[in-house]
Design a protein around this motif. Sequence first.
Motif, PDB file in Angstrom:
ATOM      1  N   ARG A 140      36.097 105.835  11.035  1.00  0.00           N
ATOM      2  CA  ARG A 140      36.872 106.570  11.319  1.00  0.00           C
ATOM      3  C   ARG A 140      38.296 106.240  11.507  1.00  0.00           C
ATOM      4  O   ARG A 140      39.423 107.061  11.888  1.00  0.00           O
ATOM      5  CB  ARG A 140      36.620 107.359  12.550  1.00  0.00           C
ATOM      6  N   GLY A 183      24.280 108.225   9.311  1.00  0.00           N
ATOM      7  CA  GLY A 183      25.541 107.939   9.487  1.00  0.00           C
ATOM      8  C   GLY A 183      26.115 107.134   8.197  1.00  0.00           C
ATOM      9  O   GLY A 183      25.807 106.231   7.557  1.00  0.00           O
ATOM     10  N   TYR A 212      28.776 105.474   6.865  1.00  0.00           N
ATOM     11  CA  TYR A 212      30.061 104.832   7.229  1.00  0.00           C
ATOM     12  C   TYR A 212      30.379 103.770   5.955  1.00  0.00           C
ATOM     13  O   TYR A 212      31.474 103.481   5.760  1.00  0.00           O
ATOM     14  CB  TYR A 212      29.574 104.052   8.492  1.00  0.00           C
ATOM     15  N   ARG A 242      31.132 103.082  13.307  1.00  0.00           N
ATOM     16  CA  ARG A 242      31.635 104.691  13.294  1.00  0.00           C
ATOM     17  C   ARG A 242      33.082 104.651  13.605  1.00  0.00           C
ATOM     18  O   ARG A 242      33.772 105.198  12.815  1.00  0.00           O
ATOM     19  CB  ARG A 242      31.013 105.411  14.305  1.00  0.00           C
ATOM     20  N   SER A 243      33.613 103.352  14.487  1.00  0.00           N
ATOM     21  CA  SER A 243      34.978 103.546  15.017  1.00  0.00           C
ATOM     22  C   SER A 243      35.690 102.961  13.657  1.00  0.00           C
ATOM     23  O   SER A 243      36.737 103.315  13.432  1.00  0.00           O
ATOM     24  CB  SER A 243      35.058 102.815  16.064  1.00  0.00           C
ATOM     25  N   VAL A 273      26.308 100.396  15.766  1.00  0.00           N
ATOM     26  CA  VAL A 273      26.499 101.666  15.211  1.00  0.00           C
ATOM     27  C   VAL A 273      27.726 102.227  15.665  1.00  0.00           C
ATOM     28  O   VAL A 273      28.485 102.948  14.932  1.00  0.00           O
ATOM     29  CB  VAL A 273      25.464 102.507  15.499  1.00  0.00           C
ATOM     30  N   GLY A 274      28.124 102.111  17.019  1.00  0.00           N
ATOM     31  CA  GLY A 274      29.313 102.758  17.527  1.00  0.00           C
ATOM     32  C   GLY A 274      30.526 101.948  16.993  1.00  0.00           C
ATOM     33  O   GLY A 274      31.456 102.624  16.431  1.00  0.00           O
TER      34      GLY A 274
END
Length: 245
Positions: A126, A77, A79, A122-123, A118-119
């Motif tokens: 984005r 990822g 990020y 990611r949010s 992690v989620g």
Amino acid sequence: MPTYRDDAVVLRTQKLGEADRILTLLTRQHGQVRAVAKGVRRTSSKFGARLEPFMVVDAQLYVGRSLDIVQQVDQIGTYGAAIAADYDSFLAANAMAEAALRLVGEGDAQEKQFFLLVGALRSLARAEHAPQATRDSYLLRALGLAGWPIQTEACAQCGEPGSHTRFSPQFGGVVCDRCAPAGVPRTDPHTTSLVGALLAGDWSLVDQSDPQALDRASSLIAAFAQHHLERSVRSLGTRQRPALR
């Protein structure tokens, strides 16, 4: 000595010598890990950019006496760059990293905590929601996983249902007037509902809330988080960019 492979989030980095870094990682299967990445600060390093804060990697590590050694890294990822480019996202990610460090210890494998972080990263990368909302939702869920769920729909002491207007971090959420200790501040039902929406991931309600309402909810969540983490989270409630190392 043995090697092992694990998915990891880079939480912190610290310079070591002229070319190395000490990394603090949250791993999927080994909990919190501190490791040395040799030569990553050289321009010729093949994986230096993959080991910046808030990157998610598949890492192979060599077990050392005090610090493990990073041998190989594959990117999962990317990020870090997007988060670092936005001030509010950077602050939010730092607060989440601080919380993760206190909730997951060395050798303490907690897959749910790993995937939750992690989620959330990611949010943030984005820009799916306001950074403070992503941070607050993460904090509530991470604390719930650790055994400290917040109560917003009934008194946290006696269980009496209703829209209570007092909030006690020590008791675990809203409390009725009968159970509220002296000096416990009042809150309004909309703020309490917004805290519940952040916990539940009701983004249709959260995303249409005005900044002032989010700030009020954030104040309650910050008090709740810092009470249960048992120390101040430096990245909560500050508008000054932390110094980068």
